[in-house]
Design a protein around this motif. Sequence first.
Motif, PDB file in Angstrom:
ATOM      1  N   PRO A 635       4.689  -3.569 -14.295  1.00 51.73           N
ATOM      2  CA  PRO A 635       3.993  -2.437 -14.927  1.00 51.73           C
ATOM      3  C   PRO A 635       4.895  -1.206 -14.944  1.00 51.73           C
ATOM      4  CG  PRO A 635       3.266  -2.678 -12.675  1.00 51.73           C
ATOM      5  CD  PRO A 635       4.176  -3.846 -12.939  1.00 51.73           C
ATOM      6  N   LEU A 636       4.552  -0.257 -15.795  1.00 49.71           N
ATOM      7  CA  LEU A 636       5.293   1.007 -15.786  1.00 49.71           C
ATOM      8  C   LEU A 636       5.025   1.769 -14.498  1.00 49.71           C
ATOM      9  CD1 LEU A 636       4.691   2.173 -19.463  1.00 49.71           C
ATOM     10  CD2 LEU A 636       6.760   1.152 -18.506  1.00 49.71           C
ATOM     11  N   CYS A 637       3.771   1.693 -14.009  1.00 49.55           N
ATOM     12  CA  CYS A 637       3.386   2.389 -12.785  1.00 49.55           C
ATOM     13  C   CYS A 637       2.544   1.452 -11.921  1.00 49.55           C
ATOM     14  CB  CYS A 637       2.563   3.644 -13.091  1.00 49.55           C
ATOM     15  SG  CYS A 637       3.309   4.763 -14.295  1.00 49.55           S
ATOM     16  N   ALA A 638       2.669   1.607 -10.615  1.00 50.41           N
ATOM     17  CA  ALA A 638       1.829   0.871  -9.669  1.00 50.41           C
ATOM     18  C   ALA A 638       1.420   1.829  -8.565  1.00 50.41           C
ATOM     19  CB  ALA A 638       2.579  -0.324  -9.087  1.00 50.41           C
ATOM     20  N   VAL A 639       0.154   1.749  -8.144  1.00 53.66           N
ATOM     21  CA  VAL A 639      -0.333   2.678  -7.133  1.00 53.66           C
ATOM     22  C   VAL A 639      -1.185   1.935  -6.113  1.00 53.66           C
ATOM     23  CG1 VAL A 639      -2.349   3.328  -8.513  1.00 53.66           C
ATOM     24  CG2 VAL A 639      -1.523   4.885  -6.761  1.00 53.66           C
ATOM     25  N   PHE A 640      -1.065   2.360  -4.833  1.00 53.62           N
ATOM     26  CA  PHE A 640      -1.787   1.741  -3.726  1.00 53.62           C
ATOM     27  C   PHE A 640      -2.342   2.832  -2.824  1.00 53.62           C
ATOM     28  CE2 PHE A 640       1.775  -0.932  -4.974  1.00 53.62           C
ATOM     29  CZ  PHE A 640       1.198  -2.177  -5.148  1.00 53.62           C
ATOM     30  N   ARG A 641      -3.299   2.440  -1.967  1.00 52.60           N
ATOM     31  CA  ARG A 641      -3.729   3.329  -0.878  1.00 52.60           C
ATOM     32  C   ARG A 641      -2.596   3.427   0.138  1.00 52.60           C
ATOM     33  NH1 ARG A 641      -9.513   3.849   0.940  1.00 52.60           N
ATOM     34  NH2 ARG A 641     -10.848   2.979  -0.690  1.00 52.60           N
ATOM     35  N   ASP A 642      -2.403   4.588   0.687  1.00 52.62           N
ATOM     36  CA  ASP A 642      -1.414   4.747   1.746  1.00 52.62           C
ATOM     37  C   ASP A 642      -1.829   3.967   2.996  1.00 52.62           C
ATOM     38  OD1 ASP A 642       0.908   5.727   2.948  1.00 52.62           O
ATOM     39  OD2 ASP A 642      -0.169   7.424   3.821  1.00 52.62           O
ATOM     40  N   SER A 643      -3.153   3.894   3.213  1.00 53.08           N
ATOM     41  CA  SER A 643      -3.651   3.250   4.431  1.00 53.08           C
ATOM     42  C   SER A 643      -3.703   1.730   4.336  1.00 53.08           C
ATOM     43  CB  SER A 643      -5.058   3.782   4.756  1.00 53.08           C
ATOM     44  OG  SER A 643      -5.944   3.500   3.677  1.00 53.08           O
ATOM     45  N   CYS A 644      -3.373   1.177   3.158  1.00 48.11           N
ATOM     46  CA  CYS A 644      -3.479  -0.282   3.019  1.00 48.11           C
ATOM     47  C   CYS A 644      -2.301  -1.010   3.662  1.00 48.11           C
ATOM     48  CB  CYS A 644      -3.611  -0.671   1.548  1.00 48.11           C
ATOM     49  SG  CYS A 644      -2.087  -0.559   0.609  1.00 48.11           S
ATOM     50  N   PHE A 645      -1.255  -0.256   4.016  1.00 47.95           N
ATOM     51  CA  PHE A 645      -0.097  -0.872   4.660  1.00 47.95           C
ATOM     52  C   PHE A 645      -0.194  -0.669   6.168  1.00 47.95           C
ATOM     53  CE2 PHE A 645       1.318   0.681   0.450  1.00 47.95           C
ATOM     54  CZ  PHE A 645       1.434  -0.557  -0.165  1.00 47.95           C
ATOM     55  N   GLN A 646       0.055  -1.715   6.897  1.00 49.42           N
ATOM     56  CA  GLN A 646      -0.181  -1.704   8.344  1.00 49.42           C
ATOM     57  C   GLN A 646       0.722  -0.735   9.072  1.00 49.42           C
ATOM     58  OE1 GLN A 646      -0.135  -5.611  10.002  1.00 49.42           O
ATOM     59  NE2 GLN A 646      -0.908  -4.961  11.996  1.00 49.42           N
ATOM     60  N   ASP A 647       1.977  -0.615   8.620  1.00 46.62           N
ATOM     61  CA  ASP A 647       2.927   0.263   9.300  1.00 46.62           C
ATOM     62  C   ASP A 647       4.066   0.607   8.347  1.00 46.62           C
ATOM     63  OD1 ASP A 647       4.384  -2.132   9.196  1.00 46.62           O
ATOM     64  OD2 ASP A 647       3.766  -2.681  11.234  1.00 46.62           O
ATOM     65  N   SER A 648       5.027   1.381   8.864  1.00 45.75           N
ATOM     66  CA  SER A 648       6.161   1.809   8.037  1.00 45.75           C
ATOM     67  C   SER A 648       7.002   0.643   7.543  1.00 45.75           C
ATOM     68  CB  SER A 648       7.027   2.805   8.819  1.00 45.75           C
ATOM     69  OG  SER A 648       6.300   3.983   9.074  1.00 45.75           O
ATOM     70  N   PRO A 649       7.283  -0.379   8.377  1.00 46.79           N
ATOM     71  CA  PRO A 649       8.053  -1.527   7.866  1.00 46.79           C
ATOM     72  C   PRO A 649       7.373  -2.201   6.676  1.00 46.79           C
ATOM     73  CG  PRO A 649       8.037  -1.551  10.252  1.00 46.79           C
ATOM     74  CD  PRO A 649       7.104  -0.462   9.840  1.00 46.79           C
ATOM     75  N   ALA A 650       6.023  -2.214   6.670  1.00 50.05           N
ATOM     76  CA  ALA A 650       5.315  -2.819   5.541  1.00 50.05           C
ATOM     77  C   ALA A 650       5.567  -2.026   4.263  1.00 50.05           C
ATOM     78  CB  ALA A 650       3.824  -2.880   5.843  1.00 50.05           C
ATOM     79  N   LYS A 651       5.604  -0.690   4.368  1.00 50.00           N
ATOM     80  CA  LYS A 651       5.893   0.148   3.203  1.00 50.00           C
ATOM     81  C   LYS A 651       7.310  -0.096   2.702  1.00 50.00           C
ATOM     82  CE  LYS A 651       2.839   4.067   4.199  1.00 50.00           C
ATOM     83  NZ  LYS A 651       2.791   5.535   4.420  1.00 50.00           N
ATOM     84  N   ILE A 652       8.238  -0.215   3.636  1.00 51.50           N
ATOM     85  CA  ILE A 652       9.633  -0.462   3.252  1.00 51.50           C
ATOM     86  C   ILE A 652       9.749  -1.795   2.526  1.00 51.50           C
ATOM     87  CG2 ILE A 652      11.965  -0.860   4.144  1.00 51.50           C
ATOM     88  CD1 ILE A 652      11.268   1.077   6.428  1.00 51.50           C
ATOM     89  N   ASN A 653       8.993  -2.770   2.988  1.00 56.20           N
ATOM     90  CA  ASN A 653       9.025  -4.090   2.362  1.00 56.20           C
ATOM     91  C   ASN A 653       8.522  -4.028   0.922  1.00 56.20           C
ATOM     92  OD1 ASN A 653       9.320  -7.034   2.435  1.00 56.20           O
ATOM     93  ND2 ASN A 653       7.080  -7.052   2.302  1.00 56.20           N
ATOM     94  N   VAL A 654       7.477  -3.229   0.681  1.00 53.29           N
ATOM     95  CA  VAL A 654       6.952  -3.061  -0.673  1.00 53.29           C
ATOM     96  C   VAL A 654       8.031  -2.488  -1.587  1.00 53.29           C
ATOM     97  CG1 VAL A 654       5.297  -1.804  -2.097  1.00 53.29           C
ATOM     98  CG2 VAL A 654       4.558  -2.819   0.056  1.00 53.29           C
ATOM     99  N   THR A 655       8.733  -1.487  -1.089  1.00 55.92           N
ATOM    100  CA  THR A 655       9.801  -0.873  -1.876  1.00 55.92           C
ATOM    101  C   THR A 655      10.861  -1.896  -2.250  1.00 55.92           C
ATOM    102  OG1 THR A 655       9.433   1.240  -0.750  1.00 55.92           O
ATOM    103  CG2 THR A 655      11.521   0.966  -1.906  1.00 55.92           C
ATOM    104  N   GLU A 656      11.219  -2.748  -1.293  1.00 57.47           N
ATOM    105  CA  GLU A 656      12.250  -3.754  -1.547  1.00 57.47           C
ATOM    106  C   GLU A 656      11.766  -4.804  -2.552  1.00 57.47           C
ATOM    107  OE1 GLU A 656      15.337  -3.523  -0.504  1.00 57.47           O
ATOM    108  OE2 GLU A 656      14.743  -1.603   0.391  1.00 57.47           O
ATOM    109  N   VAL A 657      10.498  -5.189  -2.458  1.00 59.43           N
ATOM    110  CA  VAL A 657       9.950  -6.168  -3.400  1.00 59.43           C
ATOM    111  C   VAL A 657      10.023  -5.635  -4.830  1.00 59.43           C
ATOM    112  CG1 VAL A 657       7.828  -7.321  -4.161  1.00 59.43           C
ATOM    113  CG2 VAL A 657       8.444  -7.315  -1.741  1.00 59.43           C
TER     114      VAL A 657
END
Length: 670
Positions: A635-657
């Motif tokens: 998609p051109l844009c994707a958005v999620f809840r900030d609280s849906c990720f368990q911790d900071s490593p999970a957020k980093i993983n999303v960025t890498e994906v």
Amino acid sequence: MEKMRMESVDMTAQNIDKIAALFPICITETMGENGKPKRAVNFELLKQMLSDEVIGGDEAYEFTWVGKKAAIVEANKPIRKTLRPCKEESVNWDSTENLYIEGDNLEVLKLLQESYLGKVKMIYIDPPYNTGKDSFIYPDNYMMDNESYEEGVGLFDEDDLRLFAENNDSNPRFHSDWCSMIYSRLTLARNLLSDNGVLLISIDDNEIENLRKISNEIFGEQNLVNCFIWNCSTAGGIRPKFASKTHEYILCYAKRKENLSMFFAPLSADAKKMYTQQDAKGLYRDKDFIFKNKSTNINQKYLIECPDGEMVRPKDGYIYRFIRERFDEALCDGMVTFKKTSTGPLVTESGEQAHWNIYIKKYLGDAMGAPSTLIPKEMMSIYNVGTQCVQTLFDDTRVFENVKPVDVITYLINMVADKDSIILDFFSGSATTAHAVMQLNAEAGGKRRFIMVQLPEPCDEKSEAYKTGYSTICEIGKERIRRAAKKIAEEYPSASFDGGFRVFKLDDSNMKDVYYSPAEYDQGMLSGLESNIKEDRTDLDLLFGCLLEWGLPLSERMTVFQIDGVDVHVYGMDAEEYRGCKDGMFFYEDNIQMIDNQLYTPPPPPHTHTRVPLLACFADRVPESVIRGIAGMKPLCAVFRDSCFQDSPAKINVTEVFKLLAPDTRVKVI
């Protein structure tokens, strides 16, 4: 022929032009060294436009009042608000492109600044006329009480003695409140107009002078198109002492007047019916189509084929009244007359005298070109017709007084707007503008869309509306659209028009205070704040909050599908389109992506789609499989809840994906 300048560019003049394009209200006049007036910049006003606080100093602009600077600040001040969708009060939610928004129009206009910036072709408003009897309710923080006004204008001296006598009949605060109210709203409204967009404002004598001065500042005096006069009533009833007031005004301003095409006011449907039922003799006369003008505009000097095949054009020093496209429309509508002559102002291709002259039919004062500023009585009904229209729709209950007739708005839309225009009315009232848009689409075809904005002002408990069950003006407006759409569908059974609307209601932000000021919360307070989103907000609330921030329209198609049992919202694609994608498969251009990473051969075009504008997932927990599925759809844009990720490593993983599967996708969290 233009002379060469033979001198360097006037950089000061160029800079003033740039400022005028951004802030036309900051351009004024001053006397030059040669004793002639020249353009200048009002730097005090420019500083105020670039400041979020009221700047001190005397307010001594050419037209000012106490509260003007505060009105400018208010227009530019950000707000923490949102528009919450209300599907249960909407009609045809999934397919309609019309909007009905409840809330203070100043705040709503602020929220629409990105999603509809430069997209609205026509704005029509019928604001309170400030007659002294109006009960308009707008909770702006600059509305003044007597004490604050008297302090602002220096009504008392150092010894608390009144400096001049109070005059209730001409209390200036009475006008100051109204001027502040309209000023900030017009400032924001201008931003929403397209470069060839037009603002039309109904008004009467109480504020016509102030409104014109305010509009000149905001739009630039050069963008005043005209002031139309509407015969709004008869001279019947109780006779006044001096003269019967039978007219009102419709001020017309352009965003950029140089971008406007010629205005055109065609016959109303009722008038056309009349012509088919009666002898046309005496109902029209022929108007010259060619006239003296030394213009070099080639768009008004083209060849026209006459009945015997002779090709004609204007003589030197003459032009046609319309451009080619407008002439072709007139020809198709049967409004062109060819007459034999040997002395007309037309010549053949070779320059010899032509044997024809061309005329345009003019019905009941309705010029087939620019309309008259004095609108013919036959083209617009009077007030009691509008009021009676609503009364009939509501089973003979008088739920609204002094309603603009539908043909007033259809006349204006016909005059300035294209068939696929967005038309905004942020003083919607009984929703006459919405009624007019639907009526015109059914009668003449087209896909005009409306955006209605109305403050949910309570109905008087003694009124017929309240007794019938309508507690606010918004309830009346929405019900009128429903009933009008049904009536139009019955009158035009074969017509295709959008009779639905999406309802939105202005509300506080979806986010808790901690989202805006995290520094004010200590570690001990965070246990109850696992989520920064308010508990009563739905996924749809969050989705539309994102659309407003990202500047996406609120009327686009959307649907919901699931990846591994988790809801994903798709903006820009409806359910039918999604069902056409096998196994939840999205495909676009030449790139094929599958949610389950299985091999799939897509069907050939025309089933190909462009990239999905926005995908959103607001689940409490989003598994990696869902992240990969969304990223795989690019998609051109994707958005999620900030609280849906368990911790900071999970957020980093999303960025890498997303870097791996969709490097061009903008990813955000709320």
